[in-house]
Each structure stands twice: as C-alpha cells, then as structure tokens.
Motif scaffolding. Structure first.
Motif, PDB file in Angstrom:
ATOM      1  N   ASP A 108       0.807  -1.066   0.066  1.00  0.00           N
ATOM      2  CA  ASP A 108       0.168   0.055  -0.006  1.00  0.00           C
ATOM      3  C   ASP A 108       0.857   1.385  -0.114  1.00  0.00           C
ATOM      4  OD1 ASP A 108      -2.390   1.436   0.081  1.00  0.00           O
ATOM      5  OD2 ASP A 108      -2.952   0.922   1.884  1.00  0.00           O
ATOM      6  N   ALA A 153       0.030  13.044  -2.174  1.00  0.00           N
ATOM      7  CA  ALA A 153      -0.566  14.470  -2.430  1.00  0.00           C
ATOM      8  C   ALA A 153       0.047  15.392  -1.744  1.00  0.00           C
ATOM      9  CB  ALA A 153      -2.141  13.940  -1.981  1.00  0.00           C
ATOM     10  N   GLN A 184      -1.339   7.614   0.171  1.00  0.00           N
ATOM     11  CA  GLN A 184      -1.556   8.711  -0.895  1.00  0.00           C
ATOM     12  C   GLN A 184      -1.735  10.004  -0.272  1.00  0.00           C
ATOM     13  OE1 GLN A 184      -2.270   8.157  -3.905  1.00  0.00           O
ATOM     14  NE2 GLN A 184      -2.141   5.803  -4.242  1.00  0.00           N
ATOM     15  N   ASP A 185      -2.251  10.149   1.109  1.00  0.00           N
ATOM     16  CA  ASP A 185      -2.070  11.526   1.701  1.00  0.00           C
ATOM     17  C   ASP A 185      -0.812  11.973   1.596  1.00  0.00           C
ATOM     18  OD1 ASP A 185      -1.232   9.912   3.553  1.00  0.00           O
ATOM     19  OD2 ASP A 185      -2.254  11.007   4.979  1.00  0.00           O
ATOM     20  N   LEU A 237      -1.379   1.224  -7.756  1.00  0.00           N
ATOM     21  CA  LEU A 237      -1.385   2.244  -6.707  1.00  0.00           C
ATOM     22  C   LEU A 237      -0.922   3.702  -7.051  1.00  0.00           C
ATOM     23  CD1 LEU A 237      -0.012  -0.184  -3.935  1.00  0.00           C
ATOM     24  CD2 LEU A 237      -2.400   0.567  -4.291  1.00  0.00           C
ATOM     25  N   LEU A 238      -0.137   3.838  -7.769  1.00  0.00           N
ATOM     26  CA  LEU A 238       0.616   5.027  -8.444  1.00  0.00           C
ATOM     27  C   LEU A 238       0.604   5.371  -9.999  1.00  0.00           C
ATOM     28  CD1 LEU A 238       3.661   5.062  -5.903  1.00  0.00           C
ATOM     29  CD2 LEU A 238       1.417   6.458  -5.731  1.00  0.00           C
TER      30      LEU A 238
END
Length: 66
Positions: free
Chosen positions: A16, A23, A19-20, A49-50
């Motif tokens: 995983d 960002a 993501q935060d 995932l990316l």
C-alpha cells in the motif's frame, strides 16, 4: 513451493502507499520517484497504486520511476 508462492502472493497483496503523503509532496512541488530492483509482480501493483507515475524503464539495471 506452493507455500512460498502463497506467502509471496500475500506480500504482494499487502502493498500500500500513503496517498495523503504523495498528495502532500505534490502539493508542495516535491517530486515523487520510485527506484527499485523489485521483481515485476511488485511493479504491477505499483502501477495500480501510483498510476500517475511514469513507469517507463530507464536504461539502467534497476527501474526508476518519476
């Protein structure tokens, strides 16, 4: 061999990203890159995932993605 393959599959499924964090880095114009010598099954997961990363291979032994 089945036990090893099963453990490997569990490892792949556990990957995983934060993501935060990605960002936040982008919000502050900090480049995100991934350089790795990981096996191709890991690359497949990272592409999911990316997806915004350019997964073109560099001319080096290990893949670098920006």
């Amino acid at each position: 061999m089945i036990e090893i393959e099963s453990a490997f599959q569990r490892e792949i499924e556990s990957i995983d990203v934060f993501q935060d964090a990605v960002a936040l880095l982008r919000e502050h114009d900090i480049a995100v890159a991934l350089c790795s010598s990981l096996a191709s099954p890991y690359e497949v997961v990272m592409k999911v995932l990316l997806p915004e990363l350019d997964f073109a291979r560099t001319g080096v032994k290990h893949g670098c993605y920006v």
